[in-house]
Design an enzyme around this catalytic site. Structure first.
Site, PDB file in Angstrom:
ATOM      1  N   TYR A 142       0.849  -1.192   0.000  1.00  0.00           N
ATOM      2  CA  TYR A 142       0.000   0.000   0.000  1.00  0.00           C
ATOM      3  C   TYR A 142       0.879   1.234   0.000  1.00  0.00           C
ATOM      4  O   TYR A 142       1.808   1.348   0.816  1.00  0.00           O
ATOM      5  CB  TYR A 142      -0.917   0.023   1.228  1.00  0.00           C
ATOM      6  N   ASP A 234       9.295   2.465   0.455  1.00  0.00           N
ATOM      7  CA  ASP A 234       8.229   3.185   1.130  1.00  0.00           C
ATOM      8  C   ASP A 234       8.346   2.897   2.625  1.00  0.00           C
ATOM      9  O   ASP A 234       7.943   1.836   3.101  1.00  0.00           O
ATOM     10  CB  ASP A 234       6.870   2.718   0.589  1.00  0.00           C
ATOM     11  N   LYS A 263       4.185   9.693   9.004  1.00  0.00           N
ATOM     12  CA  LYS A 263       3.903   9.255  10.365  1.00  0.00           C
ATOM     13  C   LYS A 263       4.907   9.803  11.386  1.00  0.00           C
ATOM     14  O   LYS A 263       4.841  10.966  11.765  1.00  0.00           O
ATOM     15  CB  LYS A 263       3.798   7.725  10.424  1.00  0.00           C
TER      16      LYS A 263
END
Length: 444
Positions: A142, A234, A263
């Protein structure tokens, strides 16, 4: 537990927000509980119910909900000096210096506003730098809500996974199963001259937690080098959580060309970043010709929160603490599974953990005691998930509709489906671990 206030809030939300939420993963059946406040390693909902929180905002809250004084003071100072300026500030330079000093594959960094924005920009950068169009992604990986990676299918036979995305986007996206060495070799044999980059999470973190098998990332690095393609890691989830300040690339000893962050690097505030080799990152405007810009990029409050969070983590042995809690949690769950559900698999590393409701497998001498690491000598090796499809074939309905509500009723807040990771923070305690393990015993 009483949920009357949450139910009323959800009723109101349905009238003004699609599905009553602002992110689809929050759409818990029959309705989500609404959080009133955070408290250390816990959250308290609108009805006063208290939960041990292992969602941690889906990963950003390395320090928990009660920020240390130095972090809180930095945030408050920046906010009091004005919300934002449309001009550079010193604190964004300081955070960039911290990141480039600690992350092996990052020499230069561009800050943006979300993990999705980071991966969108990284894909554009890779295409602009190489002059090629095709991107290789992992099935089940994702990379945010972006058109180039919201695809389904196998190899070059892909199509968009959401309405609203033109088929032409999927034409340039090639998919391979994570950990499938033969599949990625075939893709490069057929399309190597057209591949701009391989985009992968170092560990699948949004579709279960799946470790790479031995040599997989090294193979990706070699194939990219041989064909003039870029390797993009990622690290929106793993960045500054797995591998400490060196991130997952340091833990695995892999040197990507581009890394995306989100994050934790923003200390709990909206953030994204694209880092990598200077000659590549300098292709972004205004130094180069690949357009990238944003009104809120490098927001001073976010930059201060991220910088002081990482400084605090570096100075106070935060990673030792959270990783030890993670090992205790995974080992404790493994002991429970061995007795109550030996077909299930414990996954995770450092301060990440999850139970995958796999349908086969057994414990035995030499099994991975604190989370699956794809160890070929483990008796569970043939049954542990190797890619996103393996996780999808687990008992996802049982996890979501029976297990998650049972844990919630015992005051333990987990991510609400089989796929997203659970996270530990510096605010969690030994008592929180004990409480959670007792809940696992009962719910399983």
């Amino acid at each position: 537990m009483n949920h009357e206030q949450s139910r009323d809030l959800y009723d109101r939300a349905l009238s003004v927000m699609p599905g009553g939420v602002n992110s689809s993963v929050r759409a818990i059946q029959p309705y989500p509980f609404f959080v009133q406040k955070g408290d250390g390693g816990h959250v308290v909902d609108a009805d006063g119910n208290r939960y041990v929180d292992f969602v941690m905002g889906y990963g950003p809250l390395l320090l928990g909900h009660d920020l240390p004084e130095q972090v809180q003071a930095a945030i408050q100072q920046r906010a009091s000096e004005g919300p934002m300026y449309g001009a550079p500030t010193e604190v964004e330079v300081e955070l960039a210096e911290f990141v480039t000093r600690h992350v092996p594959g990052v020499e230069m960094v561009r800050f943006v506003n979300s993990g999705t924005e980071a991966t969108v920009s990284a894909v554009r950068l890779a295409r602009g730098y190489t002059g090629r169009d095709k991107i290789v992604v992992m099935q089940g990986g994702y990379h945010g809500a972006q058109e180039s990676t919201l695809v389904e299918g196998h190899g070059e036979h892909t199509h968009p996974s959401s309405p609203g995305i033109p088929e032409s986007f999927a034409e340039h996206t090639l998919t391979v199963p994570f950990n499938d060495t033969e599949a990625v070799e075939r893709v490069f044999e057929e399309h190597g001259e057209d591949i701009a980059a391989v985009l992968t999470e170092p560990i699948l973190g949004n579709y279960g937690i799946v470790h790479p098998v031995e040599g997989y990332h090294e193979q990706l690095r070699q194939l990219c080098d041989e064909h003039g393609s870029l390797l993009i890691f990622d690290e929106v989830i793993t960045g500054f959580r797995v591998g400490g300040l060196q991130c997952a690339q340091g833990k695995f000893g892999i040197d990507p060309d581009i890394t995306t962050f989100g994050k934790i690097v923003g200390g709990g505030f909206p953030v994204g970043a694209i880092g990598g080799k200077s000659e590549i990152i300098e292709q972004f405007t205004p130094a180069g010709e690949v357009f990238q810009s944003g009104t809120f990029s490098g927001h001073p409050v976010t930059m201060a929160a991220g910088l002081e969070t990482l400084r605090y983590a570096a100075e106070n042995d935060v990673y030792d603490h959270v990783n030890e809690l993670g090992e205790r949690m995974r080992s404790g769950i493994a002991d429970i599974l061995e007795d109550q559900a030996p077909q299930y698999t414990v996954v995770g590393t450092d301060s990440m953990f999850k139970v995958i409701f796999t349908r086969e497998g057994e414990f035995g001498e030499g099994h991975c005691e604190a989370g699956c690491t794809q160890n070929p000598t483990c008796p569970r090796y043939e049954h542990c998930p190797k890619n996103g499809m393996d996780v999808k074939q687990a008992e996802t309905e049982r996890w979501e509709r029976l297990f998650w509500p049972a844990m919630k009723e015992q005051g333990v807040f987990l991510t609400p489906n089989q796929f997203e990771s659970q996270f530990l923070s510096a605010a969690h305690t030994d008592t929180d671990i004990e409480t959670a393990l007792e809940a696992y015993k009962d719910a399983l």
